[in-house]
Design an enzyme around this catalytic site. Structure first.
Site, PDB file in Angstrom:
ATOM      1  N   ASN A   1       0.832  -1.197   0.000  1.00 52.62           N
ATOM      2  CA  ASN A   1       0.000   0.000   0.000  1.00 52.62           C
ATOM      3  C   ASN A   1       0.868   1.249   0.000  1.00 52.62           C
ATOM      4  O   ASN A   1       1.960   1.273   0.565  1.00 52.62           O
ATOM      5  CB  ASN A   1      -1.005  -0.004   1.160  1.00 52.62           C
ATOM      6  CG  ASN A   1      -0.380  -0.042   2.540  1.00 52.62           C
ATOM      7  OD1 ASN A   1       0.541  -0.812   2.806  1.00 52.62           O
ATOM      8  ND2 ASN A   1      -0.900   0.779   3.442  1.00 52.62           N
TER       9      ASN A   1
ATOM     10  N   ASN B   1      -0.939   8.717   0.702  1.00 50.67           N
ATOM     11  CA  ASN B   1      -0.644  10.068   0.277  1.00 50.67           C
ATOM     12  C   ASN B   1      -1.431  11.005   1.181  1.00 50.67           C
ATOM     13  O   ASN B   1      -2.526  10.654   1.614  1.00 50.67           O
ATOM     14  CB  ASN B   1      -1.062  10.229  -1.190  1.00 50.67           C
ATOM     15  CG  ASN B   1      -0.563  11.492  -1.803  1.00 50.67           C
ATOM     16  OD1 ASN B   1      -1.053  12.570  -1.499  1.00 50.67           O
ATOM     17  ND2 ASN B   1       0.410  11.359  -2.695  1.00 50.67           N
ATOM     18  N   ALA B   2      -0.919  12.187   1.445  1.00 49.56           N
ATOM     19  CA  ALA B   2      -1.633  13.145   2.290  1.00 49.56           C
ATOM     20  C   ALA B   2      -3.010  13.458   1.714  1.00 49.56           C
ATOM     21  O   ALA B   2      -3.963  13.689   2.450  1.00 49.56           O
ATOM     22  CB  ALA B   2      -0.815  14.416   2.465  1.00 49.56           C
TER      23      ALA B   2
ATOM     24  N   GLU C   1      -3.023  -4.702  -3.020  1.00 48.05           N
ATOM     25  CA  GLU C   1      -3.538  -5.650  -4.008  1.00 48.05           C
ATOM     26  C   GLU C   1      -3.525  -5.039  -5.408  1.00 48.05           C
ATOM     27  O   GLU C   1      -3.034  -5.656  -6.360  1.00 48.05           O
ATOM     28  CB  GLU C   1      -4.979  -6.064  -3.660  1.00 48.05           C
ATOM     29  CG  GLU C   1      -5.105  -6.727  -2.312  1.00 48.05           C
ATOM     30  CD  GLU C   1      -5.382  -5.778  -1.149  1.00 48.05           C
ATOM     31  OE1 GLU C   1      -5.934  -6.249  -0.143  1.00 48.05           O
ATOM     32  OE2 GLU C   1      -5.036  -4.580  -1.237  1.00 48.05           O
TER      33      GLU C   1
ATOM     34  N   CYS D   1     -10.483  -4.491   0.045  1.00 46.36           N
ATOM     35  CA  CYS D   1     -11.556  -3.501  -0.015  1.00 46.36           C
ATOM     36  C   CYS D   1     -12.411  -3.758  -1.260  1.00 46.36           C
ATOM     37  O   CYS D   1     -12.061  -4.570  -2.118  1.00 46.36           O
ATOM     38  CB  CYS D   1     -10.977  -2.087  -0.038  1.00 46.36           C
ATOM     39  SG  CYS D   1     -10.194  -1.615  -1.615  1.00 46.36           S
TER      40      CYS D   1
ATOM     41  N   CYS E   1     -10.605  -3.224  -4.641  1.00 47.74           N
ATOM     42  CA  CYS E   1      -9.673  -4.313  -4.944  1.00 47.74           C
ATOM     43  C   CYS E   1     -10.424  -5.580  -5.351  1.00 47.74           C
ATOM     44  O   CYS E   1     -10.002  -6.293  -6.259  1.00 47.74           O
ATOM     45  CB  CYS E   1      -8.756  -4.583  -3.761  1.00 47.74           C
ATOM     46  SG  CYS E   1      -7.519  -3.283  -3.516  1.00 47.74           S
TER      47      CYS E   1
END
Length: 160
Positions: free
Chosen positions: A61, A64-65, A74, A111, A114
């Site tokens: 994974n 990012n902000a 995945e 999720c 995915c």
């Protein structure tokens, strides 16, 4: 109105009960958690997939902000494999996750986004993708993304 039930089938295994190839895949997914960029959630996910030619591709994974800009492990692995080896079907996908306390006791599941991408790979290559969800207390073994996404939507649904 008629009530109906959906049932899914999955196995729970210990690492030692998996084939050597599946054990390697799970171990590669666990190792891939070290490649995660998870500065915000501190939740590190690794994925490893086995391609039809025997090659293993990993993903981790990437956060990012601007939270929607990240990518799950995945999809990171799947998109990398498809970009580099588009002629190779995905046979098996292993997923592992850890936090500050180590690897999770119970497996995590992909999720929704995915799950849809895995389903698309099954549809593209006309073969199921076996999914191994690692947890310290047991590994859930699922034979197809359709068991995780029973009311699925693929290209052929638009043609009925």
């Amino acid at each position: 109105m008629k009530e109906q039930n959906l049932n899914i089938r999955y196995m729970v295994a210990q690492l030692s009960e998996l084939s050597q190839q599946e054990q390697e895949l799970v171990n590669r997914a666990k190792a891939a958690t070290s490649n995660a960029y998870a500065n915000y959630s501190h939740f590190y996910v690794g994925a490893a997939l086995l391609l039809g030619d025997g090659r293993i591709v990993i993903g981790a994974n990437q956060e990012n902000a601007a939270f929607p800009s990240g990518l799950c492990a995945e999809r990171s692995a799947i998109f990398g494999a498809q970009s580099n080896y588009p002629d190779q079907p995905i046979l098996t996908l292993a997923i592992a996750a850890r936090n500050g306390n180590g690897f999770l006791k119970s497996p995590i599941s992909p999720c929704g986004a995915c799950r849809q991408v895995i389903l698309e790979m099954e549809d593209r290559y006309q073969r199921p993708v076996r999914i191994l969800l690692y947890g310290e207390n047991g590994i859930y073994c699922v034979d197809s993304s359709k068991d995780l996404l029973p009311f699925s939507f693929v290209d052929s649904n638009m043609k009925e």
